[in-house]
Design a protein around this motif. Structure first.
Motif, PDB file in Angstrom:
ATOM      1  N   ASN A  95      -6.920   6.943   2.134  1.00 58.27           N
ATOM      2  CA  ASN A  95      -7.151   6.103   0.950  1.00 58.27           C
ATOM      3  C   ASN A  95      -8.625   5.793   0.760  1.00 58.27           C
ATOM      4  O   ASN A  95      -8.975   4.712   0.286  1.00 58.27           O
ATOM      5  CB  ASN A  95      -6.379   4.784   1.109  1.00 58.27           C
ATOM      6  N   ARG A 146     -11.473   7.278  -3.196  1.00 58.03           N
ATOM      7  CA  ARG A 146     -10.626   7.687  -4.320  1.00 58.03           C
ATOM      8  C   ARG A 146     -11.519   7.873  -5.553  1.00 58.03           C
ATOM      9  O   ARG A 146     -12.422   7.059  -5.780  1.00 58.03           O
ATOM     10  CB  ARG A 146      -9.549   6.623  -4.585  1.00 58.03           C
ATOM     11  N   ASP A 189      -5.649  11.512  -8.188  1.00 56.01           N
ATOM     12  CA  ASP A 189      -4.902  11.474  -6.934  1.00 56.01           C
ATOM     13  C   ASP A 189      -5.302  12.628  -6.025  1.00 56.01           C
ATOM     14  O   ASP A 189      -5.303  13.794  -6.451  1.00 56.01           O
ATOM     15  CB  ASP A 189      -3.398  11.522  -7.222  1.00 56.01           C
ATOM     16  N   MET A 226      -3.972   2.848 -12.325  1.00 52.65           N
ATOM     17  CA  MET A 226      -3.638   1.935 -11.230  1.00 52.65           C
ATOM     18  C   MET A 226      -4.145   0.525 -11.500  1.00 52.65           C
ATOM     19  O   MET A 226      -5.236   0.353 -12.059  1.00 52.65           O
ATOM     20  CB  MET A 226      -4.261   2.441  -9.927  1.00 52.65           C
ATOM     21  N   ARG A 280      -0.365   3.101   1.585  1.00 52.37           N
ATOM     22  CA  ARG A 280       0.159   4.325   0.948  1.00 52.37           C
ATOM     23  C   ARG A 280       1.224   3.968  -0.083  1.00 52.37           C
ATOM     24  O   ARG A 280       1.213   4.457  -1.216  1.00 52.37           O
ATOM     25  CB  ARG A 280       0.750   5.259   2.019  1.00 52.37           C
ATOM     26  N   HIS A 320      -0.313   2.503  -3.132  1.00 48.81           N
ATOM     27  CA  HIS A 320      -0.951   3.575  -3.911  1.00 48.81           C
ATOM     28  C   HIS A 320       0.113   4.306  -4.741  1.00 48.81           C
ATOM     29  O   HIS A 320      -0.084   4.558  -5.934  1.00 48.81           O
ATOM     30  CB  HIS A 320      -1.660   4.549  -2.966  1.00 48.81           C
ATOM     31  N   ASN A 370       1.089   2.697  -7.776  1.00 44.19           N
ATOM     32  CA  ASN A 370      -0.045   2.547  -8.696  1.00 44.19           C
ATOM     33  C   ASN A 370      -0.747   1.201  -8.565  1.00 44.19           C
ATOM     34  O   ASN A 370      -1.170   0.603  -9.553  1.00 44.19           O
ATOM     35  CB  ASN A 370       0.374   2.788 -10.148  1.00 44.19           C
ATOM     36  N   TYR A 386      -3.969  -0.310  -6.484  1.00 37.49           N
ATOM     37  CA  TYR A 386      -5.141   0.148  -5.738  1.00 37.49           C
ATOM     38  C   TYR A 386      -5.660  -0.992  -4.863  1.00 37.49           C
ATOM     39  O   TYR A 386      -6.174  -1.987  -5.371  1.00 37.49           O
ATOM     40  CB  TYR A 386      -6.203   0.579  -6.754  1.00 37.49           C
ATOM     41  N   ASN A 402      -7.274  -1.786  -0.538  1.00 32.78           N
ATOM     42  CA  ASN A 402      -7.849  -1.106   0.626  1.00 32.78           C
ATOM     43  C   ASN A 402      -7.266  -1.619   1.932  1.00 32.78           C
ATOM     44  O   ASN A 402      -7.195  -2.836   2.137  1.00 32.78           O
ATOM     45  CB  ASN A 402      -9.370  -1.312   0.660  1.00 32.78           C
TER      46      ASN A 402
END
Ligand SMILES: Cc1ncc(COP(=O)(O)O)c(C=O)c1O
Length: 417
Positions: free
Chosen positions: A42, A45, A59, A68, A363, A366, A369, A371, A373
């Motif tokens: 991740n 991006r 993606d 996202m 994950r 993600h 959709n 976003y 960290n």
């Protein structure tokens, strides 16, 4: 749900006694391959639009562009994409060109750079400021030039890497994060042995979103004859009655010895600054290597950042909207039973405490959709691995509710409470 998982972390690839740098790089590929295999990569991006609550992201695994909800930005006031801020940068580029053409001391200072220096010094209630081409540079380079082997930095354990890297020429003692007894203990131990004692803290902590108790830090500094440096990266534009940051929040504007910060978070640009007394800034102008040997900010950034400061001064509604989002999100995260540490600002750590589950959650978000960290060991200790989320003023209640809905599902699936 806690798992006993033995997974490799970045810390496992720091040193291989038998491998040279090329060998180490090849070995490291094992880590990135493993991330890719599990769809946990991740990082980096690729965005296809400007920083905004909805980010278009290409993606890595499917090649498709996804829309996202962006909960990973430090652009807290959405100034990176503000029409006036952009326009000010365009005007500056037309007049002064794409680059400054030289280091600030030797030709790279335009009237915009001068105006920005004056403006940020005033904004911080300080006599003068110096501008660097990054926030990392403003912290590391100023500290490297100010503190030597006869001095000591007394540093919060969670201070930003740029502050810690700046202390490589000097003696360092760490105190427990935001713990005033620990700070006092360290100060009492180093009492009169050093030429300069400098307490070094973040105003708002980048991974935890909590605020340094600057009033108490200042009191202890006075008691033990120490100076204080505060890094205002995540506080500028966000906290204090007028968004002036942590000193303003504690009614200490103009009373903190050294105030550093960045233009890269709530101001929506790039670059950093240090504000302090006229004498200290003049000293930095001639001794700070990251300033002397690095080309000045682009005119575009200088022009845009002057405009960002004007917007912050004149459009208080933005900050109010950010704070209304913060209160709403925080209340709902607590209602979900999530551990958000001592977050008090726009940064929310969702503490999971297991690296693998944290990666899996990142994950899943993600794929939904959203976003965010993951923050893993060694960036934080293993029992504190987390999803870092951050809010912007332009997030709507609908955006926030969608994220809360996803978290509700994940709380249940991973038994997070
Ligand atoms: C607390 C803190 N200080 C300094 C920096 C460095 O700022 P910049 O990204 O502008 O170099 C950052 C950001 O990464 C930060 O979080």
């Amino acid at each position: 749900m806690k798992t006993k998982t033995k997974i490799k972390t970045l810390a496992d690839y720091v040193d291989f006694p038998e491998l040279d740098i090329m060998g180490r790089a090849v070995k490291f590929k094992e880590w990135t391959n493993n991330l890719d295999y599990n769809k946990h990569y991740n990082y980096k991006r690729v965005a296809m639009n400007a920083s905004s609550p909805i980010r278009l992201v290409k993606d890595r695994y499917t090649g498709e562009t996804r829309e996202m909800i962006y909960f990973a930005s430090n652009d807290y006031l959405n100034l990176a994409n503000h029409p006036e801020v952009i326009e000010a940068g365009v005007r500056a580029t037309r007049k002064y060109g794409a680059g400054a053409g030289s280091v600030p001391l030797l030709g790279g200072t335009t009237e915009l750079h001068r105006e920005l220096e004056n403006k940020i010094a005033k904004f911080k209630g300080c006599e003068k400021s110096i501008i660097y081409s990054s926030g990392y540079g403003s912290n590391s380079s100023s500290l490297l030039s100010l503190l030597g082997e006869k001095d000591i930095a007394i540093v919060d354990m969670l201070a930003h890497a740029s502050l810690i890297d700046g202390c490589k020429n000097t003696n360092v003692k760490y105190f427990k994060h935001n713990d005033m007894s620990s700070l006092e203990f360290v100060l009492s131990k180093v009492k009169n042995n050093f030429r300069t004692k400098l307490i070094v803290v973040d105003g708002v902590y980048s991974m935890d979103g909590d605020i340094a108790p600057l009033d108490k830090i200042k009191e202890l500094a006075e008691q033990y004859g120490a100076y204080v440096m505060v890094d205002e990266a995540h506080a500028t534009g966000v906290i204090g009655e007028n968004g002036h940051g942590t000193p303003e929040h504690f009614n200490l504007s103009g009373k903190v010895d050294i105030v550093s910060g960045t233009f890269s978070k709530a101001l929506g640009g790039v670059g950093g600054f240090v504000a302090a007394s006229e004498e200290l800034i003049d000293l930095l102008h001639f001794y700070s290597r990251g300033y002397i040997f690095s080309t000045a900010l682009t005119p575009q950034v200088a022009g845009s950042m002057i405009c960002s400061l004007n917007v912050i001064e004149n459009d208080k509604k933005r900050r109010e909207k950010l704070w209304s989002n913060i209160r709403y999100f925080k209340k709902n995260l607590i209602d979900l039973g999530l551990n958000i540490g001592n977050s008090e600002t726009a940064i929310f750590p969702i503490i999971i405490g297991d690296d693998l589950i944290t990666k899996e959650i990142a994950r899943e978000l993600h794929e939904m959709n959203i976003y965010v960290n993951p923050v893993l060991y060694p960036a934080v200790s293993k029992r504190l691995s987390r999803i870092r989320m951050s809010l912007m003023s332009e997030h709507t209640i609908e955006h926030i509710d969608k994220v809360l809905e996803a978290l509700k599902y994940l709380v249940k699936k991973y038994n997070l409470t």
